[in-house]
Enzyme design. Structure first.
Site, PDB file in Angstrom:
ATOM      1  N   HIS A  64       0.842  -1.207   0.000  1.00 36.62           N
ATOM      2  CA  HIS A  64       0.000   0.000   0.000  1.00 36.62           C
ATOM      3  C   HIS A  64       0.880   1.262   0.000  1.00 36.62           C
ATOM      4  CE1 HIS A  64      -3.605  -2.290   0.682  1.00 36.62           C
ATOM      5  NE2 HIS A  64      -3.346  -2.598   1.922  1.00 36.62           N
TER       6      HIS A  64
ATOM      7  N   SER B 102     -16.009   1.228   2.770  1.00 38.86           N
ATOM      8  CA  SER B 102     -15.392  -0.076   2.996  1.00 38.86           C
ATOM      9  C   SER B 102     -14.304   0.024   4.080  1.00 38.86           C
ATOM     10  CB  SER B 102     -14.793  -0.578   1.676  1.00 38.86           C
ATOM     11  OG  SER B 102     -14.247  -1.849   1.819  1.00 38.86           O
TER      12      SER B 102
HETATM   13  P1  A3P Z   1     -16.721  -3.791   0.347  1.00 41.53           P
HETATM   14  O1  A3P Z   1     -16.313  -3.460   1.747  1.00 41.53           O
HETATM   15  O2  A3P Z   1     -17.314  -2.632  -0.377  1.00 41.53           O
HETATM   16  O3  A3P Z   1     -17.572  -4.998   0.267  1.00 41.53           O
HETATM   17  P2  A3P Z   1      -9.297  -4.836  -0.238  1.00 41.53           P
HETATM   18  O4  A3P Z   1      -9.159  -6.187  -0.824  1.00 41.53           O
HETATM   19  O5  A3P Z   1      -8.440  -3.804  -0.896  1.00 41.53           O
HETATM   20  O6  A3P Z   1      -9.157  -4.873   1.232  1.00 41.53           O
HETATM   21  O7  A3P Z   1     -10.779  -4.348  -0.578  1.00 41.53           O
HETATM   22  C1  A3P Z   1     -11.869  -4.889   0.089  1.00 41.53           C
HETATM   23  C2  A3P Z   1     -13.101  -4.650  -0.734  1.00 41.53           C
HETATM   24  O8  A3P Z   1     -13.076  -5.497  -1.889  1.00 41.53           O
HETATM   25  C3  A3P Z   1     -14.357  -5.015   0.046  1.00 41.53           C
HETATM   26  O9  A3P Z   1     -15.387  -4.160  -0.464  1.00 41.53           O
HETATM   27  C4  A3P Z   1     -14.556  -6.462  -0.353  1.00 41.53           C
HETATM   28  O10 A3P Z   1     -15.856  -6.944  -0.151  1.00 41.53           O
HETATM   29  C5  A3P Z   1     -14.177  -6.411  -1.828  1.00 41.53           C
HETATM   30  N1  A3P Z   1     -13.700  -7.709  -2.330  1.00 41.53           N
HETATM   31  C6  A3P Z   1     -13.005  -8.656  -1.676  1.00 41.53           C
HETATM   32  N2  A3P Z   1     -12.767  -9.703  -2.482  1.00 41.53           N
HETATM   33  C7  A3P Z   1     -13.292  -9.405  -3.676  1.00 41.53           C
HETATM   34  C8  A3P Z   1     -13.378 -10.108  -4.915  1.00 41.53           C
HETATM   35  N3  A3P Z   1     -12.863 -11.322  -5.071  1.00 41.53           N
HETATM   36  N4  A3P Z   1     -14.013  -9.498  -5.948  1.00 41.53           N
HETATM   37  C9  A3P Z   1     -14.532  -8.267  -5.817  1.00 41.53           C
HETATM   38  N5  A3P Z   1     -14.503  -7.561  -4.659  1.00 41.53           N
HETATM   39  C10 A3P Z   1     -13.877  -8.114  -3.605  1.00 41.53           C
END
Ligand code: A3P
Length: 331
Positions: free
Chosen positions: A133, A162
């Protein structure tokens, strides 16, 4: 006075840490502004310094980069599955038995956490896959290398919601919950989460324009619309293009399905237990919707965020489509 986390650091880091601006933290008591961005904990700061001092990038490395809550988990899974598609059978794939953060590891939250010299001799076949990050200007030897960076960005409305959700699931009980109003104000001030968010995004965006062979930029919303199209972009960029035969056999579709939210959320391995920093794996999978912000924002919040986006991103060529349009009752 130094708090508990600060006291745990070795002297070499403590002095520098204590000289940095600090704020109340999102997931720890304090976070620290280092090289213009916010490190979420004292330990992460130490890991970042370790990474900057010691990591030697190779031209063949691939780095998945993002702001937290922008789709990191998804892009890690897609990249891992694409690079390793000849090594593993899709029905018996490591992504079905391991959380993808254990397969594509973060420099600052994992590899360099409490470790100046991670062992790259095993479990890192070439091309090595990493994640971060950390903003582009602070990437140490990666910046000068020829390695490939894939960056995913998400509209700040949904990223914020999120992030707020995740932070409240992850904060130690002693810190209490963070209200939506306070969290939003801090997010808009650019405090927290490897941000200001606009600097993190724009750093990678401008690099992707300058060096398109080295930095590929994705938008979460575009991936949601047509993941196979973006999987093809990814494969081509990391020199892993699929053969005609693979295309005909539906390998893109298989990978997209393996890495989909529905598949990953349902896996036993992702429902229980923790990953980096003792964070719960199940908090990684919430709704994965575009436009969920509308269920949390007031009209005033929408106005402030829209103005901020205009102010910070205007003229950059990077735009965020506000989805959905404003609710009729707000007009
Ligand atoms: P939401 O909180 O809006 O549901 P990161 O992976 O950067 O931590 O981001 C998390 C966000 O991506 C969360 O969004 C999560 O639900 C979503 N997410 C996790 N896995 C995913 C996938 N395989 N495809 C699409 N979105 C995904």
């Amino acid at each position: 006075m130094a708090d508990h986390e600060e006291k745990n650091l070795s002297n070499e880091y403590k002095e520098l840490l204590l000289s940095l601006p600090k704020e109340r933290g999102w997931i720890a008591r304090h976070e620290y502004q280092y090289q213009g961005f916010w490190c979420p904990t004292a330990d992460t700061f130490q890991a970042i310094v370790n990474f900057q001092k010691h990591f030697q990038a190779r031209d063949s490395d691939i780095v998945v980069a993002s702001l937290p809550k922008s789709g990191t988990t998804w892009l890690k899974a897609l990249t891992f599955a694409t690079v390793n598609r000849h090594r593993f059978d899709i029905k018996n794939h490591p992504l079905l038995t391991s959380n993808c953060h254990n397969l594509v590891r973060f420099f600052e939250l994992d590899l360099y956490a409490n470790n100046q010299f991670p062992d790259f001799s095993s479990n890192f076949p070439e091309p090595r896959l990493f994640a971060t990050h950390i903003p582009f200007p602070s990437l140490g030897t990666i910046k000068e290398s020829n390695c490939k960076i894939v960056y995913v960005c998400r509209n700040p409305f949904d990223t914020f919601v999120s992030f707020w959700y995740f932070v409240n699931k992850s904060r130690p009980q002693s810190l209490g919950q963070l209200s939506l109003d306070e969290a939003f104000d801090r997010y808009c001030q650019g405090i927290g989460g490897y941000g200001p968010f606009w600097d993190n995004i724009l750093g990678y965006w401008s690099e992707s324009l300058k060096r398109p062979n080295n930095v590929l930029f994705f938008k979460y919303e575009d991936m949601k619309k047509d993941v196979v199209y973006h999987l093809k972009r990814l494969a081509k960029f990391i020199d892993c293009s699929f053969s005609e035969e693979e295309e005909c056999n539906g390998v893109f579709e298989d990978i997209a399905k393996l890495c989909s939210f529905d598949t990953m959320k349902k896996l036993e391995i992702n429902k229980t237990g923790t990953f980096v920093m003792n964070l719960e794996k199940k908090s990684l999978f919430r709704k994965a919707e575009v436009g969920d912000w509308v269920n949390y924002f007031t009209p005033e919040m929408e106005e402030r965020m829209s103005k901020l986006i205009e102010e910070k991103f205007g003229g950059s060529g990077l735009t965020f489509k506000r989805i959905p349009e404003l609710p009729a009752e707000w007009n």
